[in-house]
Design a protein around this motif. Structure first.
Motif, PDB file in Angstrom:
ATOM      1  N   THR A   1       0.803  -1.226   0.000  1.00  0.00           N
ATOM      2  CA  THR A   1       0.000   0.000   0.000  1.00  0.00           C
ATOM      3  C   THR A   1       0.832   1.270   0.000  1.00  0.00           C
ATOM      4  O   THR A   1       0.329   2.341  -0.367  1.00  0.00           O
ATOM      5  N   ALA A   2       2.086   1.194   0.410  1.00  0.00           N
ATOM      6  CA  ALA A   2       2.868   2.402   0.705  1.00  0.00           C
ATOM      7  C   ALA A   2       2.935   3.361  -0.473  1.00  0.00           C
ATOM      8  O   ALA A   2       2.857   4.586  -0.290  1.00  0.00           O
ATOM      9  N   GLN A   3       3.082   2.836  -1.678  1.00  0.00           N
ATOM     10  CA  GLN A   3       3.271   3.715  -2.839  1.00  0.00           C
ATOM     11  C   GLN A   3       2.116   4.692  -3.034  1.00  0.00           C
ATOM     12  O   GLN A   3       2.300   5.783  -3.581  1.00  0.00           O
ATOM     13  N   TYR A   4       0.928   4.320  -2.572  1.00  0.00           N
ATOM     14  CA  TYR A   4      -0.249   5.168  -2.763  1.00  0.00           C
ATOM     15  C   TYR A   4      -0.320   6.296  -1.731  1.00  0.00           C
ATOM     16  O   TYR A   4      -1.128   7.210  -1.875  1.00  0.00           O
ATOM     17  N   TYR A   5       0.507   6.211  -0.686  1.00  0.00           N
ATOM     18  CA  TYR A   5       0.496   7.225   0.366  1.00  0.00           C
ATOM     19  C   TYR A   5       1.715   8.137   0.278  1.00  0.00           C
ATOM     20  O   TYR A   5       1.950   8.946   1.172  1.00  0.00           O
ATOM     21  N   LEU A   6       2.468   8.007  -0.815  1.00  0.00           N
ATOM     22  CA  LEU A   6       3.645   8.849  -1.038  1.00  0.00           C
ATOM     23  C   LEU A   6       3.404   9.757  -2.243  1.00  0.00           C
ATOM     24  O   LEU A   6       2.788   9.339  -3.232  1.00  0.00           O
ATOM     25  N   ASP A   7       3.921  10.975  -2.173  1.00  0.00           N
ATOM     26  CA  ASP A   7       3.761  11.892  -3.298  1.00  0.00           C
ATOM     27  C   ASP A   7       4.893  11.699  -4.309  1.00  0.00           C
ATOM     28  O   ASP A   7       5.687  10.744  -4.207  1.00  0.00           O
ATOM     29  N   ASP A   8       5.004  12.602  -5.268  1.00  0.00           N
ATOM     30  CA  ASP A   8       6.017  12.478  -6.317  1.00  0.00           C
ATOM     31  C   ASP A   8       7.438  12.584  -5.770  1.00  0.00           C
ATOM     32  O   ASP A   8       8.387  12.147  -6.431  1.00  0.00           O
ATOM     33  N   GLN A   9       7.566  13.152  -4.590  1.00  0.00           N
ATOM     34  CA  GLN A   9       8.878  13.283  -3.954  1.00  0.00           C
ATOM     35  C   GLN A   9       9.147  12.144  -2.959  1.00  0.00           C
ATOM     36  O   GLN A   9      10.101  12.200  -2.195  1.00  0.00           O
ATOM     37  N   ASP A  10       8.270  11.119  -2.989  1.00  0.00           N
ATOM     38  CA  ASP A  10       8.377   9.975  -2.065  1.00  0.00           C
ATOM     39  C   ASP A  10       8.286  10.418  -0.609  1.00  0.00           C
ATOM     40  O   ASP A  10       8.990   9.908   0.276  1.00  0.00           O
ATOM     41  N   VAL A  11       7.400  11.368  -0.356  1.00  0.00           N
ATOM     42  CA  VAL A  11       7.124  11.848   0.997  1.00  0.00           C
ATOM     43  C   VAL A  11       5.666  11.551   1.311  1.00  0.00           C
ATOM     44  O   VAL A  11       4.794  11.610   0.431  1.00  0.00           O
ATOM     45  N   ALA A  12       5.386  11.215   2.585  1.00  0.00           N
ATOM     46  CA  ALA A  12       4.020  10.875   2.990  1.00  0.00           C
ATOM     47  C   ALA A  12       3.058  12.020   2.688  1.00  0.00           C
ATOM     48  O   ALA A  12       3.367  13.191   2.932  1.00  0.00           O
ATOM     49  N   ARG A  13       1.893  11.675   2.176  1.00  0.00           N
ATOM     50  CA  ARG A  13       0.887  12.673   1.765  1.00  0.00           C
ATOM     51  C   ARG A  13       0.026  13.094   2.959  1.00  0.00           C
ATOM     52  O   ARG A  13      -0.812  12.323   3.432  1.00  0.00           O
ATOM     53  N   PRO A  14       0.165  14.295   3.466  1.00  0.00           N
ATOM     54  CA  PRO A  14      -0.575  14.720   4.664  1.00  0.00           C
ATOM     55  C   PRO A  14      -2.081  14.787   4.452  1.00  0.00           C
ATOM     56  O   PRO A  14      -2.842  14.665   5.403  1.00  0.00           O
ATOM     57  N   GLU A  15      -2.539  14.978   3.206  1.00  0.00           N
ATOM     58  CA  GLU A  15      -3.970  15.114   2.953  1.00  0.00           C
ATOM     59  C   GLU A  15      -4.742  13.811   3.154  1.00  0.00           C
ATOM     60  O   GLU A  15      -5.969  13.815   3.162  1.00  0.00           O
ATOM     61  N   LEU A  16      -4.023  12.699   3.345  1.00  0.00           N
ATOM     62  CA  LEU A  16      -4.690  11.411   3.528  1.00  0.00           C
ATOM     63  C   LEU A  16      -4.836  11.026   5.002  1.00  0.00           C
ATOM     64  O   LEU A  16      -5.287   9.933   5.319  1.00  0.00           O
ATOM     65  N   PHE A  17      -4.466  11.970   5.900  1.00  0.00           N
ATOM     66  CA  PHE A  17      -4.467  11.650   7.323  1.00  0.00           C
ATOM     67  C   PHE A  17      -5.244  12.696   8.119  1.00  0.00           C
ATOM     68  O   PHE A  17      -5.440  13.827   7.683  1.00  0.00           O
ATOM     69  N   ARG A  18      -5.670  12.268   9.284  1.00  0.00           N
ATOM     70  CA  ARG A  18      -6.379  13.161  10.192  1.00  0.00           C
ATOM     71  C   ARG A  18      -5.415  14.213  10.743  1.00  0.00           C
ATOM     72  O   ARG A  18      -4.230  14.223  10.416  1.00  0.00           O
ATOM     73  N   GLN A  19      -5.926  15.025  11.616  1.00  0.00           N
ATOM     74  CA  GLN A  19      -5.131  16.121  12.163  1.00  0.00           C
ATOM     75  C   GLN A  19      -3.884  15.625  12.875  1.00  0.00           C
ATOM     76  O   GLN A  19      -2.850  16.305  12.891  1.00  0.00           O
ATOM     77  N   ASP A  20      -3.961  14.417  13.460  1.00  0.00           N
ATOM     78  CA  ASP A  20      -2.787  13.890  14.158  1.00  0.00           C
ATOM     79  C   ASP A  20      -1.698  13.429  13.198  1.00  0.00           C
ATOM     80  O   ASP A  20      -0.594  13.073  13.617  1.00  0.00           O
ATOM     81  N   GLN A  21      -2.004  13.430  11.883  1.00  0.00           N
ATOM     82  CA  GLN A  21      -1.055  12.997  10.849  1.00  0.00           C
ATOM     83  C   GLN A  21      -0.544  11.574  11.074  1.00  0.00           C
ATOM     84  O   GLN A  21       0.554  11.212  10.648  1.00  0.00           O
TER      85      GLN A  21
END
Length: 308
Positions: free
Chosen positions: A238-258
Motif C-alpha cells: 500500500t505504501a506507494q499510494y500514500y507517497l507523493d512524487d517526492q516519495d514523501v508521505a501525503r498529509p492530505e490522507l491523514f487526520r489532524q494527528d497525521q
C-alpha cells in the motif's frame, strides 16, 4: 464451672475440672477476633490453589502461555501486555458474545487503524466484515491475545494491520524479533482455520512517523518476505499510494494527528485490500442476509486512541 454473663455466651458453659486457660471461653470481642482469624486462615491457605486455578484458566485457555511464547516474548513482557490490554480484549470478547458474525466474513484484526475504520463494511462490500482492532496494538501484545481474538470466529480470510512496533520510541523492537511474532500470529490463524489465507497489510508511511520510515520499510520488507516464503500468506502493498512524487508521505490522507487515516485514506486502503481479497479468494461470495449485520457496523467505540 459456670461462666459469668460477661463471657458473651447466651448460656452458661461448664469446663472440665482443671481445664487450661486456653480452653476457657473468651469474651465477645476476643471470640469474634478468633472467628475472623480462623476464616482468614482458611482463605489464605486455600487462596494459592484458587489463584493457581484462575491463573491456569487465564493463561492456558485464553492467552498464549509462557511456553507457547518461548523464544518469542519474555514472561515479563507477556505480563505487561496482559496488564495493559486485558480490559480492551475483554471488551472485544463481549462483542463476540452479543453480536452474530456475518456468513463468509473477512476478519480485520490489528491496531487502531482497524478499530477506527467504522465504514469498513461499506467500503469493502460485498465482503462481509468482522472487525477486531484495539488502539496501540503491537505484535508484541497481539501474540498474547491472537487466539482469544480469532478463535470465536469463522472467516474466509484474515487481514492483519499492526503499525506500532516501530515508532521511534524506546519500546521499538528489532525487525528479527517482530518476525517471530508475525509468524506466531499467522500460525494461530492457520491452526484455527487452515484454509483461510492471512493477508499482511503493509505499514503505511505517515507524516507523524516519517523520521523512522527507513526502519518501517525494513519491517515491511520482512513481512513481504514472509508472504513469499510461507504458503497461505499474502502481502498487501500500500505504501506507494500514500507517497507523493517526492516519495514523501501525503498529509492530505491523514487526520489532524497525521497518523490515522481520514476517509480519503481509508478509501485507498479499501480499494487495495478488496482487490487483494479478490485475488486470493477468487471473488466475493454474496453478502450475508440482512439479519446478520456486520460486526464492523455494530462495534462500539473502544478505549482512547493509542497509536496507529
Amino acid at each position: 464451672m459456670a461462666m459469668q454473663s460477661q463471657s458473651g455466651f447466651d448460656h452458661p458453659i461448664t469446663l472440665p475440672h482443671g481445664a487450661p486457660a486456653s480452653c476457657r471461653p473468651l469474651n465477645a470481642p476476643a471470640a469474634f477476633s478468633l472467628v475472623v482469624a480462623g476464616l482468614l486462615a482458611v482463605f489464605v491457605n486455600a487462596s494459592p490453589e484458587l489463584c493457581a486455578q484462575e491463573k491456569n484458566i487465564s493463561e492456558s485457555s485464553r492467552n498464549a502461555t509462557e511456553p507457547e511464547l518461548k523464544g518469542i516474548l519474555s514472561p515479563a513482557d507477556r505480563g505487561k501486555a496482559i496488564a495493559r490490554w486485558e480490559k480492551e480484549i475483554a471488551r472485544l470478547e463481549r462483542l463476540d458474545r452479543t453480536h452474530d458474525d456475518p456468513e463468509n466474513a473477512v476478519m480485520l484484526m490489528g491496531s487502531s487503524s482497524i478499530r477506527l475504520w467504522e465504514d469498513a463494511a461499506e467500503m469493502l462490500a460485498p465482503y462481509p466484515i468482522i472487525r477486531r482492532g484495539y488502539g496501540g496494538a503491537r505484535y508484541s501484545d497481539l501474540v498474547v491475545f491472537a487466539k482469544r481474538l480469532v478463535s470465536p470466529h469463522e472467516y474466509r480470510a484474515l487481514v492483519v494491520f499492526v503499525a506500532n512496533d516501530i515508532t521511534g520510541s524506546n519500546a521499538d523492537r528489532p525487525v528479527d524479533a517482530v518476525r517471530k511474532m508475525v509468524l506466531h500470529v499467522i500460525a494461530v490463524s492457520q491452526e484455527h482455520q487452515p484454509d483461510a489465507p492471512v493477508l499482511l497489510v503493509e505499514v503505511t508511511p505517515t507524516p507523524s512517523r516519517w523520521g523512522v520510515w527507513p526502519q518501517i520499510r525494513e519491517l515491511n520488507a520482512m513481512m513481504r518476505e514472509i508472504a513469499l516464503t510461507h504458503p497461505g500468506v499474502s502481502f498487501v502493498s500500500t505504501a506507494q499510494y500514500y507517497l507523493d512524487d517526492q516519495d514523501v508521505a501525503r498529509p492530505e490522507l491523514f487526520r489532524q494527528d497525521q497518523l490515522h487515516q481520514n476517509e480519503p485514506g481509508y478509501q485507498i486502503w479499501a480499494d487495495i485490500i478488496r482487490r487483494r481479497l479478490d485475488e486470493v479468494l477468487g471473488g466475493a461470495t454474496p453478502p450475508a442476509t440482512a439479519s446478520a449485520k456486520s460486526s464492523s457496523q455494530q462495534e462500539v467505540s473502544g478505549a482512547a486512541i493509542e497509536g496507529k
